[in-house]
Design a protein around this motif. Sequence first.
Motif, PDB file in Angstrom:
ATOM      1  N   UNK A  99       0.814  -1.212   0.000  1.00 21.93           N
ATOM      2  CA  UNK A  99       0.000   0.000   0.000  1.00 21.93           C
ATOM      3  C   UNK A  99       0.852   1.268   0.000  1.00 21.93           C
ATOM      4  N   UNK A 100       2.130   1.147   0.344  1.00 21.42           N
ATOM      5  CA  UNK A 100       3.015   2.310   0.399  1.00 21.42           C
ATOM      6  C   UNK A 100       4.205   2.180  -0.556  1.00 21.42           C
ATOM      7  N   UNK A 101       4.213   1.120  -1.333  1.00 18.69           N
ATOM      8  CA  UNK A 101       5.318   0.851  -2.241  1.00 18.69           C
ATOM      9  C   UNK A 101       5.239   1.777  -3.448  1.00 18.69           C
ATOM     10  N   UNK A 102       6.350   2.379  -3.779  1.00 23.37           N
ATOM     11  CA  UNK A 102       6.404   3.281  -4.931  1.00 23.37           C
ATOM     12  C   UNK A 102       6.817   2.514  -6.175  1.00 23.37           C
ATOM     13  N   UNK A 103       6.394   3.030  -7.305  1.00 24.91           N
ATOM     14  CA  UNK A 103       6.765   2.453  -8.595  1.00 24.91           C
ATOM     15  C   UNK A 103       8.289   2.386  -8.687  1.00 24.91           C
ATOM     16  N   UNK A 141       9.450  -8.458  -4.904  1.00 23.95           N
ATOM     17  CA  UNK A 141       8.322  -7.957  -5.676  1.00 23.95           C
ATOM     18  C   UNK A 141       8.509  -6.477  -5.967  1.00 23.95           C
ATOM     19  N   UNK A 142       7.927  -6.048  -7.081  1.00 26.55           N
ATOM     20  CA  UNK A 142       7.929  -4.642  -7.467  1.00 26.55           C
ATOM     21  C   UNK A 142       6.642  -4.349  -8.236  1.00 26.55           C
ATOM     22  N   UNK A 143       6.057  -3.155  -8.054  1.00 26.55           N
ATOM     23  CA  UNK A 143       4.863  -2.798  -8.830  1.00 26.55           C
ATOM     24  C   UNK A 143       5.218  -2.633 -10.308  1.00 26.55           C
ATOM     25  N   UNK A 144       4.335  -3.063 -11.173  1.00 26.18           N
ATOM     26  CA  UNK A 144       4.560  -2.905 -12.613  1.00 26.18           C
ATOM     27  C   UNK A 144       4.058  -1.568 -13.127  1.00 26.18           C
ATOM     28  N   UNK A 189       1.717  -6.635  -9.996  1.00 27.91           N
ATOM     29  CA  UNK A 189       2.986  -6.770  -9.291  1.00 27.91           C
ATOM     30  C   UNK A 189       3.807  -7.851  -9.988  1.00 27.91           C
ATOM     31  N   UNK A 190       5.086  -7.580 -10.162  1.00 29.97           N
ATOM     32  CA  UNK A 190       6.009  -8.571 -10.689  1.00 29.97           C
ATOM     33  C   UNK A 190       6.770  -9.161  -9.499  1.00 29.97           C
TER      34      UNK A 190
END
Length: 72
Positions: free
Chosen positions: A24-28, A52-55, A67-68
């Motif tokens: 919920x707080x993860x940046x691109x 993991x990282x947001x796509x 998410x990747x």
Amino acid sequence: LHGLAKLIHPDDLQQVSDHYQKFYHLRYGEVIALQYRMKRADGSWCTLSSQETPLMPEEVGQAPSQVLGMIE
């Protein structure tokens, strides 16, 4: 985590839950990593490492829709 809770080691369950709340707080472009134990079919435990990282960028406070992730 409902179904996964039966497979994740009890000592790691809160850590895994906290990890997924970070989305919920993860940046691109940001990557988060975690190591935890998961039960094998034979009942023994193995250690997994995930990243993991947001796509796609999302609004602040929203979990990413894509998410990747990679688990070893």
